[in-house]
Design a protein around this motif. Structure first.
Motif, mmCIF file in Angstrom:
data_model
loop_
_atom_site.group_PDB
_atom_site.id
_atom_site.type_symbol
_atom_site.label_atom_id
_atom_site.label_comp_id
_atom_site.label_asym_id
_atom_site.label_seq_id
_atom_site.Cartn_x
_atom_site.Cartn_y
_atom_site.Cartn_z
ATOM 1 N N GLU A 164 4.951 -4.580 9.514
ATOM 2 C CA GLU A 164 5.753 -3.660 9.369
ATOM 3 C C GLU A 164 4.637 -2.186 9.367
ATOM 4 O O GLU A 164 5.099 -1.117 9.244
ATOM 5 N N MET A 165 4.081 -2.943 10.523
ATOM 6 C CA MET A 165 2.998 -1.023 11.025
ATOM 7 C C MET A 165 1.957 -0.619 10.389
ATOM 8 O O MET A 165 1.890 0.396 10.615
ATOM 9 N N ARG A 166 1.645 -1.388 8.906
ATOM 10 C CA ARG A 166 1.054 -0.684 7.953
ATOM 11 C C ARG A 166 -0.085 -0.949 8.309
ATOM 12 O O ARG A 166 -1.406 -0.328 7.462
ATOM 13 N N SER A 173 3.917 5.595 7.999
ATOM 14 C CA SER A 173 4.600 4.771 8.297
ATOM 15 C C SER A 173 5.925 4.813 8.241
ATOM 16 O O SER A 173 6.519 5.497 7.535
ATOM 17 N N PHE A 174 6.753 3.809 9.040
ATOM 18 C CA PHE A 174 8.410 3.827 8.460
ATOM 19 C C PHE A 174 8.269 3.026 7.764
ATOM 20 O O PHE A 174 10.086 3.376 7.349
ATOM 21 N N PHE A 175 7.046 2.118 7.002
ATOM 22 C CA PHE A 175 7.552 1.584 5.939
ATOM 23 C C PHE A 175 7.372 2.066 4.633
ATOM 24 O O PHE A 175 6.014 2.258 4.611
ATOM 25 N N PRO A 176 7.606 1.465 3.142
ATOM 26 C CA PRO A 176 7.019 2.595 1.801
ATOM 27 C C PRO A 176 5.863 1.165 2.126
ATOM 28 O O PRO A 176 6.052 -0.056 2.874
ATOM 29 N N GLY A 177 4.737 1.786 1.260
ATOM 30 C CA GLY A 177 3.606 0.702 1.012
ATOM 31 C C GLY A 177 1.911 0.789 1.715
ATOM 32 O O GLY A 177 1.823 2.125 2.146
ATOM 33 N N PRO A 178 0.960 0.837 1.222
ATOM 34 C CA PRO A 178 -0.128 0.937 0.872
ATOM 35 C C PRO A 178 -0.580 0.797 2.866
ATOM 36 O O PRO A 178 0.010 -0.682 2.926
ATOM 37 N N ARG A 179 -1.470 1.016 3.261
ATOM 38 C CA ARG A 179 -2.111 1.672 4.942
ATOM 39 C C ARG A 179 -2.958 1.049 4.692
ATOM 40 O O ARG A 179 -3.934 1.548 4.034
ATOM 41 N N VAL A 180 -3.131 0.488 5.367
ATOM 42 C CA VAL A 180 -5.267 -0.167 5.891
ATOM 43 C C VAL A 180 -5.592 0.583 7.773
ATOM 44 O O VAL A 180 -4.534 0.116 8.495
ATOM 45 N N VAL A 181 -6.146 0.955 7.999
ATOM 46 C CA VAL A 181 -7.055 0.541 8.892
ATOM 47 C C VAL A 181 -8.698 0.424 9.041
ATOM 48 O O VAL A 181 -9.225 0.649 8.625
#
Length: 335
Positions: free
Chosen positions: A51-53, A77-85
């Motif tokens: 989901e590209m997060r 992001s286009f998708f909901p939810g937490p993201r990580v780099v």
């Protein structure tokens, strides 16, 4: 903030999503890689990368384009939810870019996961995360995984029931294998027990443990010292297939019997016994069963065999000579 090693295992399994970042540093790159995989999976879930997060940034690229880290943290992001780099293989050359990004971090931004090597206490990167009020820094050392870590990994693999003896074997195995090899062994065990509702038994662990030359050598030394002559042939075939020659096998056997003799001769003294904790206990038991007189006879047999192997006029197959000597020792053990 510093994250104590004793608390790190639980945090990797259940990380706090509201934190700005986490620094994992270790001299063992595989150990750090396994833990960052675990914590990232716990943060974004099994579909997070699809989901590209998850954004991956090599630390070396931050020298040319330091702004890319802040851009990735702030991206939506286009998708909901937490993201990580995820910033990989970071050192102090990446510290300025990571510092700027952490200063501008705000709630709702992607969490920054950074991995690095054996960073010194004076490292700018360590100081940044250790002093940050909303980030953690944790150092991973050569300590084997705890029983709790192993149980958690087994549960993730779908294994719920483990025999007490099998768990003891897994704990011992974790001390002898590298983190990557031990993780592969657990994955192999999960596949081995697929569609098997019974508990994991010691023989299941033995079937999935890596078959190394050292393990096979330990096997033959144990069966000889314990008088199991009928098992010598099959293990010798395995050793020959792995490329072990007769002279090396004779030297290894002699070393083992010298260790047994030293244990008997220095009863109560401190003797170095090679191998895992379980193997050390087994070696001590063998020494008590043999006694000094039989061990002297065994060392004489081995010395004569070694001289035969190195003799210029020796025509008999070398491995056959060693096999005969091992069978003689096993018969001697049963007297």
């Amino acid at each position: 903030m510093k994250l104590a090693p004793r608390d790190a295992g639980k945090y990797f399994r259940q990380p706090e999503a509201h934190r700005a970042g986490l620094l994992i540093y270790s001299a063992d790159a595989m150990r750090a890689a396994l833990k960052r995989q675990e914590v990232i999976a716990a943060l974004i879930g099994p579909n997070g990368e699809e989901e590209m997060r998850l954004t991956r940034i090599p630390a070396a690229s931050l020298r040319k384009d330091p702004a890319q880290l802040l851009d990735a943290i702030k991206a939506v992001s286009f998708f909901p939810g937490p993201r990580v780099v995820f910033v990989e293989d970071a050192n102090d050359t990446a510290a300025p870019a990571i510092t700027n990004a952490m200063v501008d971090w705000a709630e709702g931004d992607a969490q920054v996961i950074v991995t690095g090597g054996a960073l010194k206490p004076t490292s700018k990167l360590r100081k940044l995360f250790e002093a940050h009020p909303n980030a953690y820094a944790v150092g991973l050392y050569d300590d084997p995984p705890s029983r709790e870590d192993i149980e958690a990994e087994l549960k993730r693999s779908g294994i719920r029931e483990v025999d007490t003896g099998a768990m003891t074997d897994l704990v011992d195995l974790s001390k002898d294998l590298s983190p990557g090899d031990f993780r592969q062994t657990l994955e192999k065990l999960a596949l081995y027990k697929l569609n098997d509702s019974g508990p994991v038994l010691p023989e299941d662990v033995a079937a999935c443990a890596p078959a190394t030359v050292e393990a096979a050598l330990d096997d033959i030394l144990n069966v000889v010292a314990e008088g199991k002559s009928d098992q010598i042939g099959p293990i010798l075939e395995k050793l020959k297939a792995q490329g072990v020659n007769a002279v090396s096998l004779c030297i290894g056997t002699t070393r083992h019997f010298r260790t047994l003799f030293n244990i008997v001769a220095n009863d109560g003294g401190r003797i170095f016994i090679p191998g895992s904790f379980k193997q050390k206990e087994r070696t001590q038991k063998q020494a008590r069963a043999w006694g000094p007189m039989k061990l002297e006879a065994a060392l004489t047999v081995l010395m004569d065999t070694d001289l035969q192997l190195r003799s210029a006029g020796q025509n008999a197959p070398a491995m056959a000579l060693v096999e005969r000597a091992l069978i003689r020792l096993a018969m001697l053990a049963r007297r």
